[in-house]
Design a protein around this motif. Structure first.
Motif, PDB file in Angstrom:
ATOM      1  N   LEU A 110       0.806  -1.222   0.000  1.00  0.00           N
ATOM      2  CA  LEU A 110       0.000   0.000   0.000  1.00  0.00           C
ATOM      3  C   LEU A 110       0.838   1.271   0.000  1.00  0.00           C
ATOM      4  CD1 LEU A 110      -2.659  -1.019   2.707  1.00  0.00           C
ATOM      5  CD2 LEU A 110      -2.620  -1.541   0.257  1.00  0.00           C
ATOM      6  N   MET A 111       2.157   1.137   0.169  1.00  0.00           N
ATOM      7  CA  MET A 111       2.980   2.326   0.367  1.00  0.00           C
ATOM      8  C   MET A 111       3.672   2.820  -0.886  1.00  0.00           C
ATOM      9  SD  MET A 111       4.636   1.699   4.128  1.00  0.00           S
ATOM     10  CE  MET A 111       5.333   0.098   3.738  1.00  0.00           C
ATOM     11  N   GLY A 112       3.504   2.125  -1.991  1.00  0.00           N
ATOM     12  CA  GLY A 112       4.179   2.544  -3.212  1.00  0.00           C
ATOM     13  C   GLY A 112       3.484   3.680  -3.915  1.00  0.00           C
ATOM     14  N   GLU A 113       2.209   3.871  -3.601  1.00  0.00           N
ATOM     15  CA  GLU A 113       1.428   4.901  -4.303  1.00  0.00           C
ATOM     16  C   GLU A 113       1.767   6.281  -3.748  1.00  0.00           C
ATOM     17  OE1 GLU A 113      -3.231   5.976  -5.295  1.00  0.00           O
ATOM     18  OE2 GLU A 113      -2.745   4.305  -3.991  1.00  0.00           O
ATOM     19  N   ARG A 114       1.888   7.233  -4.620  1.00  0.00           N
ATOM     20  CA  ARG A 114       2.176   8.613  -4.232  1.00  0.00           C
ATOM     21  C   ARG A 114       1.169   9.539  -4.904  1.00  0.00           C
ATOM     22  NH1 ARG A 114       4.680   6.185  -1.101  1.00  0.00           N
ATOM     23  NH2 ARG A 114       6.844   6.414  -0.500  1.00  0.00           N
TER      24      ARG A 114
END
Length: 323
Positions: free
Chosen positions: A317-321
């Motif tokens: 879930l943390m790759g999206e910016r």
């Protein structure tokens, strides 16, 4: 007044970013250090990459962009100590520097500044009556993730808008009517004497703050043991324990300060620490939220909770910016 350092020394040089908020925060610490050491403290304004770049923080990496120039000045001996917003501080400890003090934390929560004095619920209801979504600005993927998650859960119609700029610039978007509201750190507004402009303090059940939000970090050279020892008197043990747990979680997740990660810990004088944390996609579609309580090492608590979150799928879930 302490005579640990003495009054026959030149003024201490305290490095700070140039923003109004950074200057206010550093001025508070400078006053405390002067009272503590009996020495004059001069503010040295330093421009960081995060201050000059106009790109979104998530695009330029976030981690360290407000910190590196201050740390370089410390290592070069151009300043004696530096004050950072702890949430901007990379989790890796720099060689040659020491986190000498974490003063007592301000309110860590986020604040809404909305048009017409509205709360979040009132804002979305009035916007819905007008046939349009409420336009809410923030530069934080963490805030966007939680705003969008809340909107999905409640059926509220919002349009989240990525913004940058200082407090004046952000609140100006509301004053001009370009946005219906912005979300800012309550601590920053309070330190600027502008908390009265907030129309709602957002409960942490609705929006978990960034790890370390509301806390300050006072750094100095590890070689200056005398100064480090004196600054330690500014340390607030419960705050240090809480932010240690939050930052350990952030480090174990291998997430920088621009990742959509929220965390908030509280620590009792008896040594019990409770940590709540969240990782979500910016669109709010998927959220992993867990909590843990322990009486052992806050750092171990943070790492253990991060391991549980990773097992629940947080890494994906943390790759999206912010685009």
């Amino acid at each position: 007044m302490s005579d640990q350092i003495g009054t026959d020394h030149p003024p201490l040089r305290l490095g700070t970013r140039r923003s109004a908020l950074a200057m206010a925060q550093s001025g508070m610490v400078a006053k405390a250090v002067a009272e503590l050491t009996g020495r004059q403290v001069e503010l040295v304004e330093i421009t960081t990459y995060g201050d000059t770049s106009r790109e979104a923080l998530a695009q330029i990496g976030g981690t360290g962009v407000f910190v590196s120039a201050l740390r370089d000045a410390l290592l070069a001996g151009d300043i004696d100590l530096a004050v950072h917003s702890l949430k901007d501080l990379p989790t890796a400890a720099p060689e040659g520097l020491v986190l000498a003090a974490v003063p007592e934390r301000e309110d860590p929560r986020d604040a809404l500044v909305a048009r017409d004095g509205l709360s979040l619920q009132e804002l979305v209801e009035k916007s819905a009556h007008s046939g349009r979504p409420a336009r809410i600005g923030t530069g934080s993927p963490r805030r966007l993730a939680q705003l969008n998650s809340w909107a999905r859960e409640t059926g509220a119609s919002i349009e989240s808008v990525a913004i940058r700029g200082n407090v004046d610039t952000r609140i100006g978007y509301v004053a001009s009517g370009e946005l219906d509201a912005v979300v800012l750190a309550a601590a920053g507004l309070n330190r600027l004497g502008r908390l009265g402009e907030a129309t709602q303090i957002l409960d942490s059940e609705l929006m978990l703050p960034a790890p370390g939000q509301g806390a300050l970090a006072v750094e100095c050279s590890a070689a200056d043991a005398e100064l480090a020892s004196a600054l330690a008197a500014l340390d607030h043990a419960p705050t240090r324990a809480a932010v240690t747990a939050e930052r350990a979680l952030l480090a174990a997740l291998e997430a920088g300060c621009s990742a959509p990660v929220g965390a908030l810990a509280s620590s009792t004088p008896q040594g019990e620490t409770t940590l709540r944390a969240l990782v979500g996609t910016v669109d709010g579609a998927t959220v992993v939220q867990l909590s843990a309580t322990g009486t052992g090492s806050p750092e171990e608590l943070g790492r253990a909770l991060a391991a549980r979150m990773l097992a629940e799928g947080a890494a994906g879930l943390m790759g999206e910016r912010i685009k």
